[in-house]
Design a protein around this motif. Structure first.
Motif, PDB file in Angstrom:
ATOM      1  N   GLU A 160       1.946  -8.420  -2.014  1.00 44.71           N
ATOM      2  CA  GLU A 160       0.933  -8.124  -1.003  1.00 44.71           C
ATOM      3  C   GLU A 160       1.325  -6.915  -0.164  1.00 44.71           C
ATOM      4  OE1 GLU A 160      -1.745 -10.519   2.338  1.00 44.71           O
ATOM      5  OE2 GLU A 160      -0.337 -11.594   1.040  1.00 44.71           O
ATOM      6  N   SER A 161       2.604  -6.820   0.161  1.00 39.30           N
ATOM      7  CA  SER A 161       3.082  -5.679   0.946  1.00 39.30           C
ATOM      8  C   SER A 161       2.866  -4.369   0.195  1.00 39.30           C
ATOM      9  CB  SER A 161       4.564  -5.866   1.270  1.00 39.30           C
ATOM     10  OG  SER A 161       5.080  -4.735   1.942  1.00 39.30           O
ATOM     11  N   ILE A 162       3.191  -4.361  -1.098  1.00 37.62           N
ATOM     12  CA  ILE A 162       3.035  -3.155  -1.912  1.00 37.62           C
ATOM     13  C   ILE A 162       1.562  -2.766  -2.024  1.00 37.62           C
ATOM     14  CG2 ILE A 162       3.218  -2.252  -4.265  1.00 37.62           C
ATOM     15  CD1 ILE A 162       5.801  -2.161  -2.702  1.00 37.62           C
ATOM     16  N   LEU A 163       0.712  -3.739  -2.338  1.00 33.87           N
ATOM     17  CA  LEU A 163      -0.711  -3.439  -2.511  1.00 33.87           C
ATOM     18  C   LEU A 163      -1.343  -3.000  -1.194  1.00 33.87           C
ATOM     19  CD1 LEU A 163      -1.781  -6.356  -4.904  1.00 33.87           C
ATOM     20  CD2 LEU A 163      -1.168  -4.006  -5.497  1.00 33.87           C
ATOM     21  N   ASN A 164      -0.909  -3.598  -0.092  1.00 32.52           N
ATOM     22  CA  ASN A 164      -1.416  -3.161   1.209  1.00 32.52           C
ATOM     23  C   ASN A 164      -0.987  -1.730   1.516  1.00 32.52           C
ATOM     24  OD1 ASN A 164      -2.777  -5.509   1.792  1.00 32.52           O
ATOM     25  ND2 ASN A 164      -1.112  -6.409   2.994  1.00 32.52           N
ATOM     26  N   GLY A 165       0.194  -1.366   1.022  1.00 29.43           N
ATOM     27  CA  GLY A 165       0.658   0.005   1.188  1.00 29.43           C
ATOM     28  C   GLY A 165      -0.258   0.991   0.486  1.00 29.43           C
ATOM     29  N   ILE A 166      -0.733   0.604  -0.705  1.00 30.58           N
ATOM     30  CA  ILE A 166      -1.672   1.457  -1.440  1.00 30.58           C
ATOM     31  C   ILE A 166      -2.985   1.564  -0.668  1.00 30.58           C
ATOM     32  CG2 ILE A 166      -3.011   1.661  -3.575  1.00 30.58           C
ATOM     33  CD1 ILE A 166      -0.690   0.314  -5.031  1.00 30.58           C
ATOM     34  N   VAL A 167      -3.440   0.432  -0.107  1.00 32.46           N
ATOM     35  CA  VAL A 167      -4.668   0.444   0.692  1.00 32.46           C
ATOM     36  C   VAL A 167      -4.529   1.402   1.865  1.00 32.46           C
ATOM     37  CG1 VAL A 167      -6.121  -0.929   2.252  1.00 32.46           C
ATOM     38  CG2 VAL A 167      -5.386  -1.883   0.071  1.00 32.46           C
ATOM     39  N   SER A 168      -3.386   1.366   2.547  1.00 31.33           N
ATOM     40  CA  SER A 168      -3.178   2.218   3.724  1.00 31.33           C
ATOM     41  C   SER A 168      -3.259   3.697   3.364  1.00 31.33           C
ATOM     42  CB  SER A 168      -1.828   1.907   4.374  1.00 31.33           C
ATOM     43  OG  SER A 168      -0.754   2.344   3.549  1.00 31.33           O
ATOM     44  N   MET A 169      -2.915   4.025   2.118  1.00 28.65           N
ATOM     45  CA  MET A 169      -3.015   5.416   1.670  1.00 28.65           C
ATOM     46  C   MET A 169      -4.454   5.762   1.279  1.00 28.65           C
ATOM     47  SD  MET A 169       0.461   5.523  -0.641  1.00 28.65           S
ATOM     48  CE  MET A 169       0.317   7.266  -1.062  1.00 28.65           C
ATOM     49  N   LEU A 170      -5.112   4.842   0.579  1.00 28.70           N
ATOM     50  CA  LEU A 170      -6.474   5.110   0.110  1.00 28.70           C
ATOM     51  C   LEU A 170      -7.432   5.396   1.259  1.00 28.70           C
ATOM     52  CD1 LEU A 170      -6.858   2.444  -2.730  1.00 28.70           C
ATOM     53  CD2 LEU A 170      -6.861   4.927  -3.015  1.00 28.70           C
ATOM     54  N   VAL A 171      -7.283   4.647   2.352  1.00 26.16           N
ATOM     55  CA  VAL A 171      -8.253   4.784   3.451  1.00 26.16           C
ATOM     56  C   VAL A 171      -8.033   6.064   4.253  1.00 26.16           C
ATOM     57  CG1 VAL A 171      -8.609   2.304   3.638  1.00 26.16           C
ATOM     58  CG2 VAL A 171      -6.836   3.397   5.035  1.00 26.16           C
ATOM     59  N   LEU A 172      -6.907   6.759   4.014  1.00 27.85           N
ATOM     60  CA  LEU A 172      -6.640   8.013   4.718  1.00 27.85           C
ATOM     61  C   LEU A 172      -7.150   9.235   3.969  1.00 27.85           C
ATOM     62  CD1 LEU A 172      -3.013   7.386   6.065  1.00 27.85           C
ATOM     63  CD2 LEU A 172      -5.168   7.325   7.343  1.00 27.85           C
ATOM     64  N   ILE A 173      -7.549   9.021   2.725  1.00 29.35           N
ATOM     65  CA  ILE A 173      -8.066  10.125   1.903  1.00 29.35           C
ATOM     66  C   ILE A 173      -9.575  10.218   2.111  1.00 29.35           C
ATOM     67  CG2 ILE A 173      -8.399  10.934  -0.465  1.00 29.35           C
ATOM     68  CD1 ILE A 173      -5.772   9.631  -1.169  1.00 29.35           C
ATOM     69  N   PRO A 174     -10.118  11.431   2.271  1.00 30.62           N
ATOM     70  CA  PRO A 174     -11.569  11.578   2.433  1.00 30.62           C
ATOM     71  C   PRO A 174     -12.315  10.820   1.346  1.00 30.62           C
ATOM     72  CG  PRO A 174     -10.485  13.681   2.789  1.00 30.62           C
ATOM     73  CD  PRO A 174      -9.422  12.731   2.318  1.00 30.62           C
ATOM     74  N   VAL A 175     -13.365  10.092   1.761  1.00 32.07           N
ATOM     75  CA  VAL A 175     -14.033   9.161   0.857  1.00 32.07           C
ATOM     76  C   VAL A 175     -14.572   9.829  -0.400  1.00 32.07           C
ATOM     77  CG1 VAL A 175     -16.286   9.372   2.014  1.00 32.07           C
ATOM     78  CG2 VAL A 175     -15.706   7.279   0.751  1.00 32.07           C
ATOM     79  N   GLU A 176     -15.030  11.080  -0.268  1.00 33.92           N
ATOM     80  CA  GLU A 176     -15.585  11.741  -1.449  1.00 33.92           C
ATOM     81  C   GLU A 176     -14.515  12.030  -2.504  1.00 33.92           C
ATOM     82  OE1 GLU A 176     -14.608  14.864   1.675  1.00 33.92           O
ATOM     83  OE2 GLU A 176     -15.655  12.927   1.594  1.00 33.92           O
ATOM     84  N   ARG A 177     -13.242  12.058  -2.071  1.00 34.50           N
ATOM     85  CA  ARG A 177     -12.148  12.286  -3.024  1.00 34.50           C
ATOM     86  C   ARG A 177     -11.487  10.978  -3.448  1.00 34.50           C
ATOM     87  NH1 ARG A 177      -9.036  16.140   0.857  1.00 34.50           N
ATOM     88  NH2 ARG A 177      -7.253  15.517  -0.432  1.00 34.50           N
TER      89      ARG A 177
END
Length: 384
Positions: free
Chosen positions: A63-80
Motif C-alpha cells: 500500500e505504501s508503494i502504490l500510494n507513492g505512485i499515486v502521489s506522483m501521478l496527481v502532480l503531473i498535469p492531467v493532460e499528460r
C-alpha cells in the motif's frame, strides 16, 4: 531485506529512480536508470511492473508503494497523465485475492480523492474502483446511492454515454451483492438517461430492468416502470405484456400467459414457482384494496391454494408488511386494515387528497376546540 522507498522532499525524478530500484530488487524487468524521455516515461515503466509487489510483500508495504505512485501521478498535469492513470487503474483491478483487492480499493480511492474535482479522469478512476469493489464484494465502500454519486461528479459531470456505462456496471455489481433495491434505483436512473429520441437504443437496458424487477422477491411496486420511455418502447412485445400482468393482473392472468409462452418465460431465466409466489402476493394485495374482510375460502379460491396452505400463506403476507391485517383462525377470516397499492394512478391520488383534506379539517376542528378551552379558562381566571 528490501528497503521501501520513502519520499521526503524528493523531486519526481528522484522518486522515480527510488521506485525503479525498488522494483528491480523485487526481480522486475526494469532499469534503475532514469529515462532520458522524462518523468512520464519513467512512470510508464514503473506502472508496467508495479504488480511485482503483489508477490510475497507485506500488505502495508504494498500500500505504501502504490500510494507513492499515486502521489506522483496527481502532480503531473492531467493532460499528460491520462494514459498513466488508466494503466495504473488496470493494474489495481488485477490485484489477486481478497486482501490485495482491499489494498487496491484503498489506493484507488486515495487517487480518486486526490485528483482535482474538475478532472475528467475522476470518472475513469471511479469506474475502475467499482470493478475492484465488485471483486472483493465491497461496493458499499464506493457507492452510497444515486444522489451521492451525482454529487461526486458535480464539478465535472461525465458524458451521458459514460454515465450510462457506469450505471450499467453498478446495476450488475449491486445485483451480485444482493442489494436489489439499490440496483433497481440505479436501473431506473439509467433508463431515465434516455430521451424519446433515443429510447429505442435502450432496448437491452429496458429488458434488463424489467427482468431484475420481476425476479426480485422484494420488489412489488412495478407500476412506475411502465412510465419509463425505454419500457414504453417495448409495448406490444411479450416482455412488456408480462410486466403488465405483474403490474395490474391477478394470478389466473399470469397462468394464462405462462401456458401460452412457457418457453419465453424460461428463456428469460425467470423461475415459474417464484413467479407464482409473487403473483399470489400481488393478487392478495389487490383483493385487500377492495375488501376489508376476506374469508379463507375466498383466499383459497382466488389464489389457487390448497386448504392446508391458506394460513401459512397469510402469515407470509403479513411478514412482508405489504398488508396490515389480523387473522382470525377460529372464524377463518382475515381483517385488513391497510395495504400497499399495486398501482398508483388517479384514483389513488384522489384518495390521498381526500385523506389529507380530512386530516386538515380535523386539525382545524381540534385547533378551534383548543381555543375554546383556552378562552374558557381565561374567563374563569378573570372571574376569580
Amino acid at each position: 531485506m528490501l528497503v521501501v522507498p520513502v519520499f521526503i522532499e524528493l523531486s519526481l525524478e528522484d522518486q522515480a529512480q527510488e521506485l525503479r530500484a525498488y522494483f528491480k530488487s523485487l526481480g522486475a524487468e526494469i532499469s534503475e536508470e532514469k529515462s532520458p524521455k522524462g518523468i512520464e516515461d519513467d512512470l510508464h515503466k514503473i506502472i508496467g511492473v508495479c504488480d511485482a509487489c503483489f508477490k510475497e510483500v507485506p500488505e502495508a508495504e504494498i500500500e505504501s508503494i502504490l500510494n507513492g505512485i499515486v502521489s506522483m501521478l496527481v502532480l503531473i498535469p492531467v493532460e499528460r497523465a491520462e494514459n498513466l492513470i488508466l494503466a495504473f487503474c488496470e493494474k489495481l483491478t488485477k490485484a489477486p485475492g481478497y486482501k490485495l483487492g482491499i489494498v487496491s480499493l484503498r489506493v484507488g480511492w486515495l487517487m480518486f480523492q486526490s485528483l482535482d474535482e474538475h478532472s475528467p479522469m475522476r470518472y475513469h478512476v471511479y469506474y475502475h474502483l467499482v470493478q475492484v469493489a465488485k471483486q472483493v464484494d465491497q461496493v458499499q465502500a464506493v457507492f452510497k446511492d444515486v444522489d451521492h454519486l451525482k454529487q461526486q461528479f458535480a464539478a465535472c459531470p461525465p458524458s451521458n454515454e459514460q454515465m450510462q456505462k457506469l450505471l450499467r456496471l453498478l446495476h450488475e455489481v449491486l445485483l451480485g451483492c444482493k442489494q436489489s433495491e439499490l440496483a433497481s434505483k440505479v436501473m431506473v436512473e439509467l433508463l431515465g438517461t434516455y430521451t424519446a429520441e433515443n429510447a429505442s437504443q435502450a432496448r437491452e437496458d429496458a429488458q434488463r430492468c424489467i427482468l431484475a424487477a420481476l425476479a426480485d422477491p422484494n420488489t412489488f411496486l412495478l407500476d412506475p416502470l411502465l412510465a419509463l420511455k425505454p419500457v414504453r418502447f417495448l409495448e406490444g412485445e411479450l416482455i412488456h405484456d408480462l410486466l403488465s400482468v405483474f403490474v395490474a393482473e391477478k394470478l389466473p392472468s399470469y397462468l394464462h400467459f405462462y401456458q401460452h409462452h412457457k418457453e419465453f418465460v424460461h428463456s428469460l431465466g425467470l423461475n415459474h414457482e417464484q413467479n407464482m409466489k409473487k403473483m399470489r402476493l400481488l393478487t392478495f394485495m389487490q383483493l385487500a384494496e377492495g375488501n376489508s374482510e376476506m374469508s379463507f375460502d375466498t383466499i383459497q379460491q382466488e389464489l389457487l391454494l390448497e386448504e392446508s396452505e391458506v394460513e401459512a400463506f397469510i402469515i407470509d403476507v403479513l411478514k412482508t408488511k405489504l398488508v396490515r391485517a389480523r387473522m382470525d383462525q377460529a372464524a377463518r377470516k382475515v381483517y385488513v386494515s391497510s395495504t400497499m397499492h399495486r398501482t398508483f394512478g388517479r384514483a389513488q391520488w384522489q384518495q390521498l387528497r381526500d385523506l389529507l383534506h380530512s386530516w386538515k379539517t380535523n386539525l382545524q376542528i381540534t385547533q378551534e376546540g383548543m381555543k375554546s378551552v383556552a378562552a374558557a379558562q381565561m374567563d374563569l381566571l378573570a372571574q376569580q
